[in-house]
Design a protein around this motif. Sequence first.
Motif, PDB file in Angstrom:
ATOM      1  N   ASN A  34     -83.535   1.247 -43.096  1.00 41.50           N
ATOM      2  CA  ASN A  34     -84.499   0.824 -44.034  1.00 41.50           C
ATOM      3  C   ASN A  34     -83.879   0.436 -45.264  1.00 41.50           C
ATOM      4  N   SER A  35     -83.204  -0.706 -45.141  1.00 41.45           N
ATOM      5  CA  SER A  35     -82.234  -0.916 -46.375  1.00 41.45           C
ATOM      6  C   SER A  35     -82.618  -2.339 -47.218  1.00 41.45           C
ATOM      7  N   ARG A  36     -82.180  -2.551 -48.339  1.00 37.64           N
ATOM      8  CA  ARG A  36     -82.352  -3.693 -49.046  1.00 37.64           C
ATOM      9  C   ARG A  36     -83.591  -3.917 -49.606  1.00 37.64           C
ATOM     10  N   GLY A  37     -84.271  -2.516 -49.735  1.00 37.31           N
ATOM     11  CA  GLY A  37     -85.386  -2.710 -50.332  1.00 37.31           C
ATOM     12  C   GLY A  37     -86.686  -3.509 -49.350  1.00 37.31           C
ATOM     13  N   ARG A  38     -86.424  -3.536 -48.275  1.00 42.26           N
ATOM     14  CA  ARG A  38     -87.483  -4.007 -47.292  1.00 42.26           C
ATOM     15  C   ARG A  38     -88.537  -2.923 -47.081  1.00 42.26           C
ATOM     16  N   LYS A  39     -89.641  -3.368 -46.743  1.00 38.53           N
ATOM     17  CA  LYS A  39     -90.850  -2.744 -46.620  1.00 38.53           C
ATOM     18  C   LYS A  39     -91.083  -2.332 -44.974  1.00 38.53           C
ATOM     19  N   PRO A  40     -91.774  -1.497 -44.601  1.00 36.86           N
ATOM     20  CA  PRO A  40     -92.124  -1.078 -43.241  1.00 36.86           C
ATOM     21  C   PRO A  40     -92.469  -2.775 -42.705  1.00 36.86           C
ATOM     22  N   GLY A  41     -92.005  -3.048 -41.346  1.00 37.61           N
ATOM     23  CA  GLY A  41     -92.375  -4.245 -40.828  1.00 37.61           C
ATOM     24  C   GLY A  41     -91.492  -5.168 -41.124  1.00 37.61           C
ATOM     25  N   GLU A  42     -90.830  -5.095 -42.390  1.00 37.58           N
ATOM     26  CA  GLU A  42     -89.621  -5.987 -42.627  1.00 37.58           C
ATOM     27  C   GLU A  42     -88.233  -5.710 -42.092  1.00 37.58           C
ATOM     28  N   TYR A  43     -88.103  -4.080 -42.000  1.00 39.77           N
ATOM     29  CA  TYR A  43     -87.265  -3.585 -41.128  1.00 39.77           C
ATOM     30  C   TYR A  43     -88.118  -2.950 -39.968  1.00 39.77           C
ATOM     31  N   PRO A  44     -87.229  -2.475 -38.999  1.00 43.30           N
ATOM     32  CA  PRO A  44     -88.042  -2.074 -37.729  1.00 43.30           C
ATOM     33  C   PRO A  44     -88.606  -0.686 -38.336  1.00 43.30           C
ATOM     34  N   SER A  45     -90.029  -0.585 -38.447  1.00 46.37           N
ATOM     35  CA  SER A  45     -90.837   0.272 -38.857  1.00 46.37           C
ATOM     36  C   SER A  45     -91.057   1.439 -37.836  1.00 46.37           C
ATOM     37  N   ALA A  46     -91.029   2.536 -38.270  1.00 46.38           N
ATOM     38  CA  ALA A  46     -91.324   3.931 -37.623  1.00 46.38           C
ATOM     39  C   ALA A  46     -90.170   4.263 -36.605  1.00 46.38           C
ATOM     40  N   GLY A  47     -89.208   3.895 -36.612  1.00 51.71           N
ATOM     41  CA  GLY A  47     -88.105   4.212 -35.777  1.00 51.71           C
ATOM     42  C   GLY A  47     -87.672   5.821 -36.563  1.00 51.71           C
ATOM     43  N   PRO A  48     -86.561   6.223 -35.699  1.00 54.19           N
ATOM     44  CA  PRO A  48     -86.184   7.608 -36.125  1.00 54.19           C
ATOM     45  C   PRO A  48     -85.351   7.566 -37.479  1.00 54.19           C
ATOM     46  N   LEU A  49     -85.903   7.098 -38.381  1.00 56.78           N
ATOM     47  CA  LEU A  49     -85.475   7.037 -39.903  1.00 56.78           C
ATOM     48  C   LEU A  49     -85.436   8.456 -40.677  1.00 56.78           C
ATOM     49  N   ALA A  50     -84.786   8.669 -41.428  1.00 55.28           N
ATOM     50  CA  ALA A  50     -84.401   9.794 -42.103  1.00 55.28           C
ATOM     51  C   ALA A  50     -85.755  10.500 -42.689  1.00 55.28           C
ATOM     52  N   HIS A  51     -86.387   9.256 -43.432  1.00 56.19           N
ATOM     53  CA  HIS A  51     -87.731   9.832 -44.196  1.00 56.19           C
ATOM     54  C   HIS A  51     -88.837  10.042 -43.063  1.00 56.19           C
ATOM     55  N   LEU A  52     -88.565   9.701 -41.995  1.00 54.33           N
ATOM     56  CA  LEU A  52     -89.630  10.095 -40.698  1.00 54.33           C
ATOM     57  C   LEU A  52     -89.320  11.412 -39.859  1.00 54.33           C
ATOM     58  N   PHE A  53     -88.124  11.992 -40.329  1.00 52.69           N
ATOM     59  CA  PHE A  53     -87.624  13.055 -39.571  1.00 52.69           C
ATOM     60  C   PHE A  53     -88.681  14.124 -39.207  1.00 52.69           C
ATOM     61  N   PRO A  54     -89.546  14.594 -40.327  1.00 57.81           N
ATOM     62  CA  PRO A  54     -90.519  15.645 -40.019  1.00 57.81           C
ATOM     63  C   PRO A  54     -91.545  15.179 -38.649  1.00 57.81           C
ATOM     64  N   VAL A  55     -91.771  13.904 -38.432  1.00 56.56           N
ATOM     65  CA  VAL A  55     -92.538  13.319 -37.451  1.00 56.56           C
ATOM     66  C   VAL A  55     -91.674  13.503 -36.115  1.00 56.56           C
ATOM     67  N   TRP A  56     -90.496  12.812 -36.167  1.00 59.94           N
ATOM     68  CA  TRP A  56     -89.532  12.624 -34.938  1.00 59.94           C
ATOM     69  C   TRP A  56     -89.108  14.237 -34.391  1.00 59.94           C
ATOM     70  N   LYS A  57     -88.893  15.018 -35.202  1.00 61.31           N
ATOM     71  CA  LYS A  57     -88.310  16.523 -34.844  1.00 61.31           C
ATOM     72  C   LYS A  57     -89.390  17.216 -34.379  1.00 61.31           C
ATOM     73  N   LYS A  58     -90.672  17.033 -34.833  1.00 63.64           N
ATOM     74  CA  LYS A  58     -91.828  17.693 -34.539  1.00 63.64           C
ATOM     75  C   LYS A  58     -92.432  17.225 -33.087  1.00 63.64           C
ATOM     76  N   VAL A  59     -92.429  15.975 -33.019  1.00 64.70           N
ATOM     77  CA  VAL A  59     -93.018  15.444 -31.648  1.00 64.70           C
ATOM     78  C   VAL A  59     -92.027  15.213 -30.527  1.00 64.70           C
ATOM     79  N   ALA A  60     -90.841  14.924 -30.839  1.00 69.30           N
ATOM     80  CA  ALA A  60     -89.826  14.506 -29.678  1.00 69.30           C
ATOM     81  C   ALA A  60     -88.682  15.894 -29.839  1.00 69.30           C
TER      82      ALA A  60
END
Length: 559
Positions: A270-296
Motif C-alpha cells: 500500500n505505497s505512494r500514498g494510495r488509498k484502499p482500492g487504489e492499491y489492492p485493498s484488504a490483502g495481507p498487509l501489515a496494518h491488517l495483520f490483526p485480522v489476517w492472523k486471527k482469521v487465517a
Amino acid sequence: MTSTLKRASALALFFCLLSLALPSSAQVRITGNGPQRCLSVNGRQMLMLAGELSNSAATCKSDIDSVLPRMSRLGLNTVLVPAQWDLTEPEEGKYDFSLIDETINVARQNNLKIVFLWFGAWKNSMSCYAPLWFKADTKRFPRAMTTAGKPLEIASAFSENILNADKKVFTALLRHIAEVDGDEHTVVMIQVENEIGMLESARDHSPLAEKAYKSGEWRKVVGSLNIPSGDVLAEDEAFQAYYYAKYVEQLAVAGKKILDIPFYVNAAMNSRGRKPGEYPSAGPLAHLFPVWKKVAPHIDLCAPDIYDTGFKGWAAKYATKDNVLFIPESRCCENSGVRALYTFGEHHAIGFGPFAIDEAPASQTGCVSAAYGLMRQLSNLLLNGNSNGKHHEAQGKEMKSWGVLFSQEDKERVIEDGNTVLTCRHNFTLPWDPRATNGQTWQEGGAYILRLAPNDYIIAGSGVVVVFQTKTEKEQAENVKTGEDGFAIAGQKNASSSDTRSGFKGNRLGIGFVDEININANGEMKYVRRENGDQDHQGRHARISVGDYKILHVKLYQY
C-alpha cells in the motif's frame, strides 16, 4: 488359521490401510531462531536462495526444461513457479498435472526446490487465471462489484460456489503433489492465491457482499483495529480483509490435511500514498495483520512483494514477532544482491526472491549469483554448527547477526554490540573510488554481519566499510576529526594535545587481522588472503568495494 490370528491379521490390514489414507508426516518446517532460522526439509536445513519466474515462464514443458537448469546455474536453490488454475483444470472436473510433474522432475535433476504459487481465484487482485468455463458462468461464479454496481474481473470472496470450485482444484493439486513428492519434498512451500486485493473499490459491493456486511459477523474481529469513527474506507477494507482471510483459511485447512508443508500469502504494498482500492485493498498487509492472523491461523506467514523505494521499511513491517520474513518478490536489479544479504542478516529471513529473474539481464542477475554464493557459504557455518572444523554449540549461542544496506541518501548505520561499536558506511563515503564523486547514482552497498564470538566477526557483502571501536573510544573520537589518510586536518588542533588536557578514558579496539575467507561445506573457514596495509587502511577499518562480493573474517583486540 485360528480366530485369534484372523482377528490380528484383519487388524494389521486395517492399520495398514489407515496409514495409506492419512497424509505423510510433515517433513518441511520453519525452524531455529536468530541467524540459525531456516527451512528444514527432511531434516536438512536450508535458506531459500530463491527467484520467482515471470508469470508465463512455465506454461509449456519446453520452457520448463530450459528455464530451471538456467536458474540452477545462476546459483538459486529454490524457484517460485506459478501453478495456474486454467491450465490445471481446463475443463471442469478434468485435471492436467503434466506441467506440475515436469517442474518437479526437472527441479530434482537440477538439485532445486520448488515453491508453487497457486494462481487460483485471484492473481494480482484479478481472476485472470481462472479457466474460461469459470469466467463465462457469472451466475454460478459471481463477480465483485463497485458501489455503482459495476462488475469487476474479480471473483467474489462471498460466493460458496467460487470457494468450493477453487478448493476442489486446489486440493486435487495438493493431493497429486503429495502422491508424487510426499517423501522427497521437492516442493517446500505453497503460496495460496497471489496478491489478493480489491481494486477500484475498497470492498466488494455485490449482493452477497452486502448481505455479509449487514450480518455484522466481521465486526467482532475488525473491532481490534481501532478504526477511527467515520473512516469508511478503512472500515470497508477491514471488512473485506476479514472475508478474504476467511476464504484463504478454508483453502489452507483443507490443503494441509493433504500436504502439511508451510503455506503463505503475499501482498502488494500500500505505497505512494494510495488509498484502499487504489492499491489492492484488504490483502495481507501489515496494518491488517490483526485480522489476517486471527482469521487465517493455518497460514504460516504473510509475505511482502517489494518493488517500491524504501526497501528496508517494507521489510521491517513484515519481520514481526508473529511473522517470519520471506520476500518472494522483489524488483530484480543491480541492488538485489545486497538487499538479499541485508534481509538474511537483519531480519533472519528464511528466503528472498527477485521477480522475473528468468528475464533479467546478466547485469542484474550477476549480483544475485554473487550474493547467493556468499549466503551458501554462510549457511554452511550457520546451519552446520561448525567453525574451523570444530563443533561450536557454545559459539552458536554467541552468534548474532545484523544486516546493513546503504544508498546515496542512507549512508551510515551505527551498531552497538555490548561494548563494541560498529560504524558501518557505504564504501563510497571514502572518496577513493571515482564512482563516488562522478555524479552517478550510487549502487547500493550492503552486508550480512555476523558475530561469531566477542571480538570475532564475519562481514559478507559488497560496497561497505566498517570501523570497530569501544563505546568510550567512539564517544571521544567524535571530538577529533582526521583526513581520509589519517593525517591531521589543516588548522585543527592536534589530537595528542587534546588528549593531554582531557585525558583519554577507557580502552581502544584494534584490528588483529582482516582475512578474506571462503567457508566450505563443513562450515570450516578457509584462508584466501590477508587484507592489510592499504586494504584495511593501516588497521583502521574493514572494507569491501562496490561490485566486489567477499567474506571477511575480522579479529579484534583491546589495548
